[in-house]
Design a protein around this motif. Structure first.
Motif, PDB file in Angstrom:
ATOM      1  N   ALA A  67      22.565-101.374 -82.096  1.00  0.00           N
ATOM      2  CA  ALA A  67      22.453-100.059 -81.449  1.00  0.00           C
ATOM      3  C   ALA A  67      23.829 -99.444 -81.230  1.00  0.00           C
ATOM      4  N   PHE A  68      24.809-100.276 -80.806  1.00  0.00           N
ATOM      5  CA  PHE A  68      26.163 -99.758 -80.608  1.00  0.00           C
ATOM      6  C   PHE A  68      26.763 -99.276 -81.925  1.00  0.00           C
ATOM      7  N   LEU A  69      26.611-100.090 -82.975  1.00  0.00           N
ATOM      8  CA  LEU A  69      27.158 -99.727 -84.281  1.00  0.00           C
ATOM      9  C   LEU A  69      26.514 -98.440 -84.814  1.00  0.00           C
ATOM     10  N   LEU A  70      25.219 -98.335 -84.663  1.00  0.00           N
ATOM     11  CA  LEU A  70      24.496 -97.168 -85.161  1.00  0.00           C
ATOM     12  C   LEU A  70      24.882 -95.897 -84.404  1.00  0.00           C
ATOM     13  N   SER A  75      30.375 -90.418 -84.501  1.00  0.00           N
ATOM     14  CA  SER A  75      31.632 -90.022 -85.144  1.00  0.00           C
ATOM     15  C   SER A  75      31.369 -89.187 -86.403  1.00  0.00           C
ATOM     16  N   MET A  76      30.302 -89.525 -87.144  1.00  0.00           N
ATOM     17  CA  MET A  76      29.974 -88.726 -88.324  1.00  0.00           C
ATOM     18  C   MET A  76      29.540 -87.308 -87.935  1.00  0.00           C
ATOM     19  N   THR A  77      28.791 -87.220 -86.879  1.00  0.00           N
ATOM     20  CA  THR A  77      28.354 -85.895 -86.417  1.00  0.00           C
ATOM     21  C   THR A  77      29.554 -85.049 -85.994  1.00  0.00           C
ATOM     22  N   ALA A  78      30.498 -85.669 -85.311  1.00  0.00           N
ATOM     23  CA  ALA A  78      31.675 -84.931 -84.828  1.00  0.00           C
ATOM     24  C   ALA A  78      32.521 -84.420 -85.989  1.00  0.00           C
ATOM     25  N   VAL A  79      32.781 -85.267 -86.995  1.00  0.00           N
ATOM     26  CA  VAL A  79      33.639 -84.830 -88.094  1.00  0.00           C
ATOM     27  C   VAL A  79      32.917 -83.877 -89.043  1.00  0.00           C
ATOM     28  N   LEU A  80      31.618 -83.993 -89.162  1.00  0.00           N
ATOM     29  CA  LEU A  80      30.879 -83.074 -90.033  1.00  0.00           C
ATOM     30  C   LEU A  80      30.745 -81.681 -89.401  1.00  0.00           C
ATOM     31  N   THR A  81      30.585 -81.610 -88.094  1.00  0.00           N
ATOM     32  CA  THR A  81      30.485 -80.292 -87.452  1.00  0.00           C
ATOM     33  C   THR A  81      31.839 -79.597 -87.369  1.00  0.00           C
ATOM     34  N   ASP A  82      32.927 -80.381 -87.349  1.00  0.00           N
ATOM     35  CA  ASP A  82      34.270 -79.795 -87.309  1.00  0.00           C
ATOM     36  C   ASP A  82      34.769 -79.422 -88.704  1.00  0.00           C
ATOM     37  N   ASP A 133      34.664 -91.036 -94.354  1.00  0.00           N
ATOM     38  CA  ASP A 133      33.840 -90.858 -93.163  1.00  0.00           C
ATOM     39  C   ASP A 133      32.374 -90.687 -93.533  1.00  0.00           C
ATOM     40  N   VAL A 134      32.112 -89.948 -94.562  1.00  0.00           N
ATOM     41  CA  VAL A 134      30.724 -89.636 -94.910  1.00  0.00           C
ATOM     42  C   VAL A 134      30.045 -90.809 -95.601  1.00  0.00           C
ATOM     43  N   TYR A 135      30.650 -91.322 -96.666  1.00  0.00           N
ATOM     44  CA  TYR A 135      29.969 -92.333 -97.462  1.00  0.00           C
ATOM     45  C   TYR A 135      30.001 -93.722 -96.819  1.00  0.00           C
ATOM     46  N   VAL A 136      31.135 -94.105 -96.294  1.00  0.00           N
ATOM     47  CA  VAL A 136      31.212 -95.411 -95.634  1.00  0.00           C
ATOM     48  C   VAL A 136      30.470 -95.359 -94.300  1.00  0.00           C
ATOM     49  N   GLY A 137      30.532 -94.246 -93.639  1.00  0.00           N
ATOM     50  CA  GLY A 137      29.825 -94.096 -92.366  1.00  0.00           C
ATOM     51  C   GLY A 137      28.322 -94.251 -92.522  1.00  0.00           C
ATOM     52  N   GLN A 138      27.783 -93.765 -93.626  1.00  0.00           N
ATOM     53  CA  GLN A 138      26.343 -93.921 -93.855  1.00  0.00           C
ATOM     54  C   GLN A 138      25.977 -95.391 -94.038  1.00  0.00           C
ATOM     55  N   ALA A 186      23.617-100.398 -91.772  1.00  0.00           N
ATOM     56  CA  ALA A 186      23.774-101.791 -91.332  1.00  0.00           C
ATOM     57  C   ALA A 186      23.475-101.928 -89.842  1.00  0.00           C
ATOM     58  N   GLY A 187      23.907-100.970 -89.039  1.00  0.00           N
ATOM     59  CA  GLY A 187      23.588-100.979 -87.615  1.00  0.00           C
ATOM     60  C   GLY A 187      22.099-100.850 -87.365  1.00  0.00           C
TER      61      GLY A 187
END
Length: 146
Positions: free
Chosen positions: A28-31, A37-44, A51-56, A61-62
């Motif tokens: 849950a923490f990882l997810l 963090s992905m939401t923050a960088v995508l909205t900015d 960030d996008v591909y590795v973050g997914q 995994a989370g």
């Protein structure tokens, strides 16, 4: 017959519960952290391909760890429910044994009496008749001529 310990003292049961809770909490923490963090960088509009591909992948995994932890918690609940269905062994009531006298209170045992007289049988010995008749056939009473 071996008896199983109650569930409250079962190390595998508590191990399953702790590992399941840890896995679910870690997943849950990882997810949530990665999705946040992905939401923050995508909205900015500052997201990089890492960030996008590795973050997914990390978010997936989370999610897998969170699902495995939830399955483990359900297994723990199922084991606890099954343990209540086991028959409880009957408890034998053992009455306390009367206290034995202390060694100080017992009189010392007398020395054994040894006699030198021969042992005589109290009942007379009866000799039995022989099982095989050694008399010749013509001297027997029960022989019938042929």
């Amino acid at each position: 017959m071996s008896t199983r310990p109650p569930l409250a003292r079962s190390i595998p049961f508590w191990g399953l519960l702790v590992v399941s809770l840890g896995t679910a909490a870690g997943g849950a923490f990882l997810l949530t952290s990665k999705l946040g963090s992905m939401t923050a960088v995508l909205t900015d509009n500052t997201a990089t391909p890492v960030d996008v591909y590795v973050g997914q992948s990390v978010a997936v995994a989370g999610a897998v760890l969170l699902g495995a932890g939830i399955v483990g918690i359900f297994l723990t609940l199922a084991v606890a429910a099954y343990a209540t269905l086991r028959p409880v062994p009957a408890v034998e009531v053992v009455e306390p044994v009367a206290a034995a006298p202390e060694f100080d209170e017992v009189a010392p045992a007398a020395a054994p009496v040894v006699t030198t007289e021969p042992v005589v049988a109290s009942e007379p010995v009866v000799e039995s008749a022989p099982l095989v008749d050694d008399a010749p056939a013509d001297e027997r009473d029960d022989v019938t001529p042929r």
